[in-house]
Design an enzyme around this catalytic site. Structure first.
Site, PDB file in Angstrom:
ATOM      1  CB  THR A  15      -0.887   0.007   1.273  1.00 17.30           C
ATOM      2  OG1 THR A  15      -1.642  -1.192   1.284  1.00 17.30           O
ATOM      3  CG2 THR A  15      -1.834   1.181   1.294  1.00 17.30           C
ATOM      4  CB  SER A  60       3.117  -8.119   1.396  1.00 15.48           C
ATOM      5  OG  SER A  60       2.049  -8.177   2.292  1.00 15.48           O
ATOM      6  CB  THR A 167       2.343 -10.723  15.625  1.00 19.68           C
ATOM      7  OG1 THR A 167       3.234 -11.681  16.177  1.00 19.68           O
ATOM      8  CG2 THR A 167       1.121 -11.433  15.105  1.00 19.68           C
TER       9      THR A 167
HETATM   10  N1  ASP Z   1      -2.326  -5.795   1.108  1.00 17.97           N
HETATM   11  C1  ASP Z   1      -1.238  -4.888   1.377  1.00 17.97           C
HETATM   12  C2  ASP Z   1       0.051  -5.684   1.369  1.00 17.97           C
HETATM   13  O1  ASP Z   1       0.375  -6.317   2.341  1.00 17.97           O
HETATM   14  C3  ASP Z   1      -1.450  -4.206   2.683  1.00 17.97           C
HETATM   15  C4  ASP Z   1      -0.327  -3.279   3.040  1.00 17.97           C
HETATM   16  O2  ASP Z   1       0.450  -2.843   2.221  1.00 17.97           O
HETATM   17  O3  ASP Z   1      -0.190  -2.943   4.227  1.00 17.97           O
HETATM   18  O4  ASP Z   1       0.727  -5.684   0.381  1.00 17.97           O
END
Ligand code: ASP
Length: 343
Positions: A15, A60, A167
């Site tokens: 994000t 991710s 975590t």
């Molecule tokens: N879905 C995103 C990711 O983990 C959430 C984030 O970036 O915090 O890539």
């Protein structure tokens, strides 16, 4: 180090690197080399910043061991050229990734700080700016010519944690991470306060960096729940090529004492599958043999995960499996803290 610390930002996705397309309302990745135009404040930091981005940034959720190796290679190739590293990934799997990187580097003497954000960098209320700016400050903190942080950290919402103690605990609040069994390494308020006695310190005699790029991902997480059936456990222990199981037990490492359960685990241990006992609780530790419900596990050769997190147990398992150790060595290394990941 020259007068200005040199910091490398490694952008993998998530994000943090997104901006809103105001026509469609959708989030999309932006060219990360243009980071200073999104955060002009970066120019006020007393350091030189370069960026390297994944060609195709990933969410991710798509993180895997090939990407771990890619991140480790980028850092290793640039290790001598830079004074500190900031790795940007999505927060969803950041604890897994940063833990894995902590095992992949032995004798690390420079800061590797993971961060990300809950809101995109282009959002008005974003947490990305503070997370990124302070991570860069943490990565460029030097005292007496040596980096203050000489380990893999995770910085989020005013706290720097040892990465392999973290975590993700919240999908919504800015305070997305916790480190239940180890206090923060630093806290950012009016001042950036390091918790010096808690930091890992490399020895004065400079052993050179060792990069371990082999990981074996033939592992599985088996989370116990009341009512778990024999067929579920049986199918787990019979997964083809499975070499390691992270067994998420109750409380201080307790599990059913039913014969079928203990027998299935015992047979797997005899077959050469490593089973590590970690607790489902977010804080506290496995105390193998403390209750009757865990003494059987101790007897059949289950490894004591102590207060390790599940994320870090997965990373440590992948790392140690690839090291081709004897059974005794494997158990001894797993039960020993290698990068400050357990007490
Ligand atoms: N879905 C995103 C990711 O983990 C959430 C984030 O970036 O915090 O890539």
């Amino acid at each position: 180090m020259t007068n200005q610390p040199k910091i490398l930002i490694v952008y993998t996705g998530g994000t943090i690197g997104m901006i809103k397309d105001y026509d469609t309302g959708a989030l999309k990745a932006f060219d990360f080399s243009q980071i200073s135009s999104k955060i002009p404040e970066l120019q006020q930091l007393n350091c030189e910043i370069e960026t390297i981005s994944f060609d195709i940034p990933i969410d991710s959720s798509n993180m895997n061991v090939e990407y771990y190796i890619k991140i480790a290679e980028i850092i290793a190739e640039n290790y001598d050229k830079f004074d500190g590293f900031v790795v940007l990934t999505g927060s969803d799997t950041m604890s897994y990734t940063s833990s894995a990187i902590s095992f992949m580097f032995e004798n690390l003497q420079k800061p590797v700080i993971f961060t990300g954000s809950q809101l995109p960098i282009g959002d008005l209320r974003t947490d990305a700016k503070e997370n990124l700016i302070t991570s860069i400050q943490v990565a460029s903190a030097y005292e007496n010519g040596r980096p203050v942080i000489q380990e893999v950290g995770l910085y989020f919402e005013y706290k720097l944690y040892r990465a392999n103690r973290t975590t993700k605990i919240n999908a919504e609040q800015f305070e997305a991470f916790a480190s239940m069994n180890y206090p923060p390494l630093a806290e950012s308020g009016v001042h950036l306060n390091f918790n010096y006695p808690l930091l890992l310190k490399s020895t004065e005699k400079k052993n050179s960096l060792v990069v371990r790029k082999k990981l074996d991902n033939n592992v599985a997480i088996l989370k116990l729940f009341p009512g778990i059936t024999e067929s579920v456990v049986k199918s787990f222990v019979n997964i083809p090529n499975l070499k390691g199981i992270i067994l998420e037990t109750y409380g201080s490492g307790n599990a059913p004492t039913e014969k079928w359960f203990v027998n299935l685990l015992e047979e797997s241990v005899k077959k050469g599958i490593y089973i590590v006992n970690v607790t489902q609780c977010k804080g506290g530790s496995v105390l193998l043999g403390h209750y009757e419900t865990s003494s059987e596990l101790k007897r059949i050769g289950i490894i004591n995960g102590s207060d390790i997190t599940t994320e870090t147990a997965v990373a440590k398992m992948m790392y140690l499996l690839a090291e081709k150790l004897s059974k005794e060595e494997f158990m001894r290394y797993f039960e020993t803290s290698l990068r400050g990941e357990m007490n």
